[in-house]
Scaffold this motif. Structure first.
Motif, PDB file in Angstrom:
ATOM      1  N   GLY A   1      -3.283  -2.124   3.647  1.00 35.11           N
ATOM      2  CA  GLY A   1      -4.096  -1.095   2.726  1.00 35.11           C
ATOM      3  C   GLY A   1      -4.943  -0.462   3.587  1.00 35.11           C
ATOM      4  N   GLY A   2      -6.018   0.191   3.023  1.00 40.53           N
ATOM      5  CA  GLY A   2      -7.036   0.982   3.492  1.00 40.53           C
ATOM      6  C   GLY A   2      -8.517   0.465   3.324  1.00 40.53           C
ATOM      7  N   GLY A   3      -9.322   1.137   3.179  1.00 43.32           N
ATOM      8  CA  GLY A   3     -10.722   0.800   2.679  1.00 43.32           C
ATOM      9  C   GLY A   3     -11.817   0.500   3.477  1.00 43.32           C
ATOM     10  N   LEU A   4     -11.631   0.635   4.907  1.00 43.64           N
ATOM     11  CA  LEU A   4     -12.833   0.388   5.907  1.00 43.64           C
ATOM     12  C   LEU A   4     -13.824   1.562   5.623  1.00 43.64           C
ATOM     13  N   GLY A   5     -15.148   1.001   5.614  1.00 46.91           N
ATOM     14  CA  GLY A   5     -15.996   1.665   5.133  1.00 46.91           C
ATOM     15  C   GLY A   5     -16.657   2.670   6.400  1.00 46.91           C
TER      16      GLY A   5
ATOM     17  N   TYR B   1      -2.109   7.185   7.421  1.00 43.38           N
ATOM     18  CA  TYR B   1      -3.341   7.750   6.919  1.00 43.38           C
ATOM     19  C   TYR B   1      -3.393   8.206   5.492  1.00 43.38           C
ATOM     20  N   ALA B   2      -4.159   7.925   4.806  1.00 44.09           N
ATOM     21  CA  ALA B   2      -4.254   8.042   3.288  1.00 44.09           C
ATOM     22  C   ALA B   2      -4.529   9.670   2.983  1.00 44.09           C
ATOM     23  N   VAL B   3      -3.633  10.330   2.768  1.00 44.90           N
ATOM     24  CA  VAL B   3      -3.537  11.794   2.576  1.00 44.90           C
ATOM     25  C   VAL B   3      -4.554  12.434   1.650  1.00 44.90           C
ATOM     26  N   LYS B   4      -4.806  11.517   0.623  1.00 42.92           N
ATOM     27  CA  LYS B   4      -5.749  11.999  -0.533  1.00 42.92           C
ATOM     28  C   LYS B   4      -7.252  11.982   0.041  1.00 42.92           C
ATOM     29  N   ALA B   5      -7.493  11.357   1.187  1.00 42.48           N
ATOM     30  CA  ALA B   5      -8.699  11.604   1.579  1.00 42.48           C
ATOM     31  C   ALA B   5      -9.088  13.027   2.206  1.00 42.48           C
TER      32      ALA B   5
ATOM     33  N   LEU C   1       6.637  -4.475  -2.528  1.00 42.93           N
ATOM     34  CA  LEU C   1       5.518  -4.861  -3.720  1.00 42.93           C
ATOM     35  C   LEU C   1       4.169  -4.839  -3.324  1.00 42.93           C
ATOM     36  N   ARG C   2       3.407  -4.193  -4.351  1.00 39.33           N
ATOM     37  CA  ARG C   2       2.016  -4.100  -4.042  1.00 39.33           C
ATOM     38  C   ARG C   2       1.400  -5.182  -4.931  1.00 39.33           C
ATOM     39  N   VAL C   3       0.919  -6.404  -4.388  1.00 47.01           N
ATOM     40  CA  VAL C   3       0.293  -7.519  -4.868  1.00 47.01           C
ATOM     41  C   VAL C   3      -1.399  -7.147  -5.134  1.00 47.01           C
TER      42      VAL C   3
ATOM     43  N   GLU D   1      -3.584   1.634   5.963  1.00 42.10           N
ATOM     44  CA  GLU D   1      -3.584   2.987   5.282  1.00 42.10           C
ATOM     45  C   GLU D   1      -5.040   3.367   5.459  1.00 42.10           C
ATOM     46  N   PRO D   2      -5.623   3.758   6.320  1.00 42.39           N
ATOM     47  CA  PRO D   2      -7.176   4.160   6.292  1.00 42.39           C
ATOM     48  C   PRO D   2      -6.985   5.768   5.978  1.00 42.39           C
ATOM     49  N   GLY D   3      -8.177   5.950   5.053  1.00 44.50           N
ATOM     50  CA  GLY D   3      -8.206   7.333   5.000  1.00 44.50           C
ATOM     51  C   GLY D   3      -9.888   7.830   5.252  1.00 44.50           C
ATOM     52  N   ARG D   4     -10.705   7.171   4.454  1.00 43.60           N
ATOM     53  CA  ARG D   4     -12.315   7.571   4.544  1.00 43.60           C
ATOM     54  C   ARG D   4     -12.604   7.468   6.309  1.00 43.60           C
TER      55      ARG D   4
ATOM     56  N   ILE E   1      -0.984  -4.589   0.035  1.00 42.75           N
ATOM     57  CA  ILE E   1      -2.307  -4.774  -0.701  1.00 42.75           C
ATOM     58  C   ILE E   1      -3.178  -3.684  -0.396  1.00 42.75           C
ATOM     59  N   HIS E   2      -4.140  -3.514  -1.269  1.00 42.11           N
ATOM     60  CA  HIS E   2      -5.059  -2.487  -1.037  1.00 42.11           C
ATOM     61  C   HIS E   2      -6.292  -2.930  -2.072  1.00 42.11           C
ATOM     62  N   ILE E   3      -7.276  -3.300  -1.523  1.00 44.52           N
ATOM     63  CA  ILE E   3      -8.382  -3.870  -2.342  1.00 44.52           C
ATOM     64  C   ILE E   3      -9.314  -2.854  -2.691  1.00 44.52           C
ATOM     65  N   GLY E   4      -9.464  -1.802  -2.341  1.00 42.64           N
ATOM     66  CA  GLY E   4     -10.669  -0.967  -2.367  1.00 42.64           C
ATOM     67  C   GLY E   4     -10.904   0.027  -1.424  1.00 42.64           C
ATOM     68  N   SER E   5     -12.001   0.777  -1.660  1.00 44.53           N
ATOM     69  CA  SER E   5     -12.645   1.927  -0.721  1.00 44.53           C
ATOM     70  C   SER E   5     -13.931   1.584  -0.234  1.00 44.53           C
ATOM     71  N   GLN E   6     -14.247   2.058   0.902  1.00 38.27           N
ATOM     72  CA  GLN E   6     -15.746   1.920   1.304  1.00 38.27           C
ATOM     73  C   GLN E   6     -16.319   0.507   1.213  1.00 38.27           C
TER      74      GLN E   6
END
Ligand code: PLP
Length: 440
Positions: free
Chosen positions: A236-240, A57-61, A148-150, A285-288, A198-203
């Protein structure tokens, strides 16, 4: 899906009337539904079950200790981006062996803390960082696990400020550089390659960008596995989530009309054929997704201002409490806590902060509201309180967790004393710059 519903005309959070929470704890007030968080977590794990995922879980959320404790009790791991987040996870009883640590600017102190805590893996974002982790590991006499984060250079339909997988963003390592890092890794005796991330972004609401990114990095993942014995691929995370119709999205039927959306089930269905053959541990790594629609912000209407050009509904929550609309121009659904029949009103919902950007909704049609009424701002569970500040010297709101018929305060409302904690005006603490002398 979530557990915020009208019963008659009263908004309920699980089995508790939202108005009662506002009376008891005051406003502005963050209210979270424990059942929704657990349900979101369970759905994701069950969708991905064939891949035996590790959910970090992405704690920052939402980094409240009680939220972390709730997820830790389900066996959830954590995605960290600072020493402070590691501290929170440890305080909440999270397992460091299930934690990844990302971020482009880890300090040697943070690296030391994470290594001593025994995290699962660092997520390395640059060549210099790799060398920094090697130095700390050598000093501590440990071998540090790294991934490594690509940066897969994949764009996604999301806000520019939360795109992280394009070449122009500061995140990750370009695919062309990875081979060079593999060579460097082989020379570092205190590091071992545990994975690729990898983590391509959020929402992100479509599955395609996730699929495209995974496809692009698979060759690098295979090298990591075959040459270095890497054991995981972190996608990564990023699912909207639903913002526009957040309330309606609590209804399972609503989702059927959203055939294109990246729900956990569709995400899993499309990615599984790519991921399964790798025979690696899959980390997400889901947060939102877990907490976004598990939280609302309750606010009370203080005043109305009706000008010929525009009407304003002035509420007691401000951009310091929930910054997303001001920062990203993001939409949050706003509904009355007690519905009433009759007229509606079109206007801006604004807060008390001295900025014109302190606006939760502009030219929005709302049910009729009057001073004293309560409103619920939806989708406030992620990047809500965790991004709150004391700007305008406003104490931050309280947070409450609801579980069935129970509710409890999980963070008390800040006081004026909290505003000045750590500040000092005493003469005793004055220091003189030695270079400039007494007259400096
Ligand atoms: C490395 C990393 N992982 C996961 C996340 C979580 O993203 P989301 O909340 O969109 O799932 C973020 C968000 O910024 C991130 O930077």
């Amino acid at each position: 899906m979530h557990r915020f519903r009208y019963r008659g005309d009263a908004l309920f959070v699980e089995e508790v009337e939202a108005a009662r929470l506002a009376e008891r704890y005051g406003t502005p007030l963050y209210v979270y539904s424990a059942g929704t968080i657990v349900d979101h977590y369970d759905r994701l794990v069950s969708s991905l079950r064939e891949l035996h995922p590790l959910v970090c879980y992405a704690v920052k959320a939402n980094s409240n200790l009680s939220v972390l404790r709730l997820l830790a009790s389900r066996g959830c791991g954590f995605d960290l981006v600072s020493g402070g987040e590691l501290y929170r996870v440890l305080r909440a009883g999270g397992d460091p062996a299930l934690c990844t640590f990302a971020g482009v600017a880890k300090t040697s102190q943070e690296i030391t803390e994470a290594l001593e805590a025994g995290i699962y893996s660092f997520i390395v974002e640059s060549r210099e960082e790799l060398a920094a982790i090697e130095r700390v590991a050598a000093r501590l006499g440990k071998r540090a696990p790294v991934a490594l984060r690509v940066n897969p250079d994949v764009g996604a339909q999301t806000h520019a400020k939360v795109k992280t997988g394009i070449a122009e963003s500061k995140f990750g390592i370009a695919a062309e550089e990875i081979e060079e890092l593999y060579r460097q890794l082989a020379l570092f005796p205190n590091l071992f390659l545990r994975g690729i991330q990898i983590h391509i972004g959020s929402q992100i609401r479509d599955v395609e960008p996730f699929e495209e990114a995974v496809r692009r990095v698979i060759p690098l993942v295979e090298i990591a596995r075959d040459r270095f014995g890497a054991e995981f691929f972190d996608i990564g995370g990023g699912l909207g989530i639903a913002y526009e119709e957040a309330l309606q999205s609590g209804d399972p039927g609503w989702w059927e009309s959203k055939a294109q959306w990246a729900t956990p089930a569709r995400y899993a269905q499309r990615l599984r054929p790519l991921l399964e053959p790798l025979k690696l541990r899959i980390v997400v790594e889901p947060g939102r997704l877990l907490v976004g629609n598990a939280g609302i912000l309750l606010t009370r209407v203080l005043y109305r201002k009706d000008r010929p050009q525009k009407k304003f509904v002035i509420v007691d929550a401000g951009m310091n409490d929930l910054i997303r609309p001001a920062l990203y121009g993001s939409f949050h659904q706003i509904v009355p806590v007690a519905r009433r029949a009759g007229e509606s009103i079109e206007g801006d919902v604004v807060g008390p902060v001295c900025e014109s950007g302190d606006c939760f909704a502009s030219s929005r049609r709302l049910p009729w509201v009057e001073p004293g009424d309560l409103l619920a701002i939806f989708s406030a569970g992620a990047y809500g309180f965790s991004m709150a500040s004391q700007y305008n010297s406003r104490p931050r709101p309280a947070e409450v967790l609801v579980e069935g018929t129970d509710h409890r305060l999980i963070r008390r409302r800040e006081s004026y004393e909290d505003l000045v904690r750590g500040e000092q005006i005493g003469e005793d603490d004055r220091a003189t710059d030695p270079e400039r002398g007494a007259e400096g």
